[in-house]
Design a protein around this motif. Structure first.
Motif, PDB file in Angstrom:
ATOM      1  N   ARG A 142      32.693   8.890  87.424  1.00 54.51           N
ATOM      2  CA  ARG A 142      31.789  10.364  87.022  1.00 54.51           C
ATOM      3  C   ARG A 142      32.372  11.461  88.162  1.00 54.51           C
ATOM      4  NH1 ARG A 142      25.575   8.779  87.631  1.00 54.51           N
ATOM      5  NH2 ARG A 142      26.153   8.081  89.701  1.00 54.51           N
ATOM      6  N   GLN A 143      32.006  12.689  87.341  1.00 54.42           N
ATOM      7  CA  GLN A 143      32.341  13.944  88.196  1.00 54.42           C
ATOM      8  C   GLN A 143      31.510  14.004  89.412  1.00 54.42           C
ATOM      9  OE1 GLN A 143      31.188  16.706  85.075  1.00 54.42           O
ATOM     10  NE2 GLN A 143      33.176  16.718  84.093  1.00 54.42           N
ATOM     11  N   ASP A 163      33.078  19.788  88.753  1.00 56.00           N
ATOM     12  CA  ASP A 163      33.421  19.090  87.656  1.00 56.00           C
ATOM     13  C   ASP A 163      34.669  18.175  87.418  1.00 56.00           C
ATOM     14  OD1 ASP A 163      31.631  20.789  86.594  1.00 56.00           O
ATOM     15  OD2 ASP A 163      33.037  22.332  85.801  1.00 56.00           O
ATOM     16  N   LYS A 164      35.226  18.021  88.872  1.00 55.35           N
ATOM     17  CA  LYS A 164      36.425  17.186  88.859  1.00 55.35           C
ATOM     18  C   LYS A 164      35.853  15.789  89.210  1.00 55.35           C
ATOM     19  CE  LYS A 164      39.688  19.010  91.743  1.00 55.35           C
ATOM     20  NZ  LYS A 164      40.156  19.042  93.170  1.00 55.35           N
ATOM     21  N   PRO A 165      36.601  14.728  88.327  1.00 60.70           N
ATOM     22  CA  PRO A 165      36.363  13.197  88.523  1.00 60.70           C
ATOM     23  C   PRO A 165      36.279  12.821  90.141  1.00 60.70           C
ATOM     24  CG  PRO A 165      37.730  13.577  86.877  1.00 60.70           C
ATOM     25  CD  PRO A 165      37.893  14.985  87.548  1.00 60.70           C
TER      26      PRO A 165
END
Ligand SMILES: Cc1cc2nc3c(=O)[nH]c(=O)nc-3n(C[C@H](O)[C@H](O)[C@H](O)COP(=O)(O)OP(=O)(O)OC[C@H]3O[C@@H](n4cnc5c(N)ncnc54)[C@H](O)[C@@H]3O)c2cc1C
Length: 405
Positions: free
Chosen positions: A279-280, A306-308
Motif C-alpha cells: 500500500r501507499q 502517495d509513494k508505496p
C-alpha cells in the motif's frame, strides 16, 4: 443590627453545603449571594447532570502551592459521606469513566438537596444581595450589604473563582483576603481549552471536531502533569478531557508533548509495513490512525503520501513516527475565564488551618471551596473539595459556637 453566629458569603456548592451543615449543628447562619439564583455552576455542571464527586479522591488529584493542605479535609468528608447524604434524599446516580459519579436525573437534584439541608438548618438566605464592606471589630465582624448592616462572630468566604463571569463569578474573595493581609496565589484559568497562533494552526483546522485518545504531558519534576485521555481538535486549538486536564499544569511559554497513538509503536508498525505492504503510506498510516489525522499529517510532507511503503526512506518513516508520538507544540494561550471550568491559584493555604479552613491571621474568618488555592482535576474533584472544605469549616464553627455558649 441583625446578628448571626456566622455569615456565609456565596451560595454556590461550598457555601450552601457549609451553611446547611453549620445550621444543623446549631449555628444561626445567614447565607448571602449577589446573584438572583443559587448554585448556577452546579446547574450547568457535568452537562446538566453534575459530576458531583469521584469514587477515588486523594491529594494527588489536586494542584496547590501547598499540595498536602487538602488531605485533612478530604479524609474527614469523603465521597461516601456525600453519597450517604444523597441516599437520604433519594437521589439516583451512576458511575461513568474513571470513577466519575453523575446524577441520573439532573444537577437540579443536588441544588434541591442543598436547599433542603439549609432549610433544615434554619439558614436565613438573602439574594440578590451584594456585600459592600466587611469590618473586623475585634470580637466580631460587621458586613455592609444591600439589605443593611449585619454582624456575626464568623464570616465564611465561599465566593468561588473567576471562571464564567456571566453567571456571577467575582474577585470578591481575593479582595477580601488581601484586605485581611492574606497572600493570593495569582489566579489563572484552568480546565480550559488551549489555543495556538493562527498561522501555526492553519494546517490543522480541517481536523476540527476530531477526537482521539492521546497521552499528553507538560512540565518537569514536581510541576509535571500527564494524562491518558481523549483529545479534541477545535478551530482554534485543542480541547477535550486530555487538554482540559493538562491545561491546569501548563505554564505560558512552555510546550506540551503529545503521543497521538499511545497504544501503538508507530515506528515499528511502519517498518514492518515497509517490508510487507504494497500500500501507499497514506493508506497504511490511515489504518494506524484516524484517516483525517493521517491525511493532515502527510499534507506537509511533500511526496510521501502517495509513494508505496516499499519506496519510503527509513529515516523519513522514523521522523514521521516521532512527529506523531512526540508531538511538541507550544500553546499561545487559553480560551480564558469565559471557557475555564475552574480557577487555579487563589488564597494561599499556608495562612489557613487545614483542619478548619480558618484564617491564621484573623480568627473567625474562613475560606472554603474554589476561592482557596486548591484546584481539582476534571472528574468530580472540584465539587468534592467544595463539600469537604465546607464540612471542615462548618464543624469547626459549631464547635466554637457551642464552646462560647
Ligand atoms: C461549566 C462548568 C462545569 C463544571 N462541572 C463540574 C463537574 O461536573 N464536577 C466538578 O467537580 N466541578 C465542576 N465544575 C467546577 C465547580 O462548579 C466549582 O469548582 C464549584 O462550583 C466551586 O464551588 P464554590 O462554592 O467554591 O464556588 P461557586 O459554586 O462558583 O459559588 C460561588 C458563589 O459565590 C457567589 N458570589 C461570587 N461573588 C460574590 C460576591 N461578591 N458577593 C456575593 N456572592 C458572590 C456566586 O454568585 C456563586 O453563587 C464546573 C465548572 C463549570 C464552570
Amino acid at each position: 443590627m441583625a446578628s448571626f453566629d456566622a455569615v456565609v458569603i456565596g451560595a454556590g456548592a461550598a457555601g450552601l453545603f457549609c451553611a446547611g451543615m453549620a445550621g444543623q449543628l446549631g449555628s444561626r447562619v445567614l447565607l448571602i449571594d449577589h446573584g438572583a439564583k443559587v448554585a448556577e455552576k452546579i446547574r450547568i455542571s457535568g452537562g446538566g447532570r453534575c459530576n458531583f464527586t469521584n469514587r477515588e479522591v486523594g491529594h494527588s488529584n489536586f494542584l496547590s502551592a501547598n499540595p498536602h493542605f487538602c488531605r485533612s479535609a478530604l479524609a474527614r468528608y469523603t465521597p461516601q459521606d456525600f453519597l450517604a447524604l444523597m441516599a437520604r434524599h433519594q437521589i439516583a446516580w451512576h458511575e461513568k469513566h474513571k470513577g466519575q459519579l453523575f446524577c441520573d436525573h439532573s444537577a437540579q437534584d443536588i441544588i434541591t438537596m442543598l436547599l433542603a439541608e439549609c432549610a433544615k438548618g434554619q439558614v436565613e438566605r438573602r439574594q440578590p444581595c451584594g456585600v459592600q464592606a466587611v469590618r473586623h471589630t475585634g470580637s466580631a465582624f460587621e458586613l455592609d450589604t444591600d439589605r443593611g448592616t449585619v454582624s456575626a462572630a464568623k464570616v465564611v468566604v465561599a465566593t468561588g473563582g473567576l471562571s464564567i463571569p456571566k453567571i456571577g463569578a467575582s474577585d470578591f474573595g481575593y479582595r477580601l483576603a488581601r484586605q485581611f493581609g492574606h497572600r493570593v496565589i495569582e489566579p489563572r484559568p484552568a480546565l480550559v481549552p488551549l489555543t495556538f497562533a493562527s498561522a501555526d494552526w492553519e494546517p490543522l483546522v480541517p481536523l476540527a471536531g476530531l477526537s482521539l485518545p492521546v497521552h499528553v504531558r507538560t512540565g518537569a519534576g514536581k510541576a509535571a502533569g500527564q494524562f491518558l485521555e481523549d483529545l479534541l481538535f477545535t478551530h482554534r486549538g485543542l480541547s477535550g478531557p486530555a487538554v482540559l486536564q493538562i491545561s491546569s499544569y501548563w505554564q505560558p511559554g512552555t510546550a506540551l508533548q503529545i503521543n497521538l497513538a499511545p497504544d501503538t509503536d508507530l515506528e515499528e508498525s511502519l517498518r514492518q509495513a515497509k517490508a510487507s505492504s504494497r500500500r501507499q503510506l497514506a493508506n497504511e498510516l490511515g489504518s494506524l490512525l484516524p484517516a483525517r489525522l493521517a491525511q493532515a499529517w502527510l499534507s506537509t510532507r511533500v511526496g510521501m503520501a502517495d509513494k508505496p511503503m516499499a519506496d519510503q526512506r527509513d529515516k523519513d518513516l522514523q521522523q514521521l513516527a516521532t512527529s506523531l508520538q512526540s508531538w511538541q507544540l507550544t500553546p499561545n494561550g487559553t480560551e480564558g475565564y469565559a471557557k475555564a471550568e475552574v480557577t487555579a491559584g487563589g488564597i494561599d493555604t499556608r495562612e489557613l488551618s487545614s483542619q478548619t479552613m480558618e484564617s491564621q491571621r484573623t480568627p473567625g474568618l474562613y475560606f472554603i471551596g474554589e476561592v482557596v488555592d486548591v484546584t481539582g482535576w476534571l472528574g468530580g474533584y472540584n465539587f468534592q473539595w467544595a463539600w469537604a472544605s465546607a464540612a471542615a469549616c462548618a464543624r469547626a464553627m459549631s464547635q466554637a459556637t457551642s464552646m462560647s455558649q
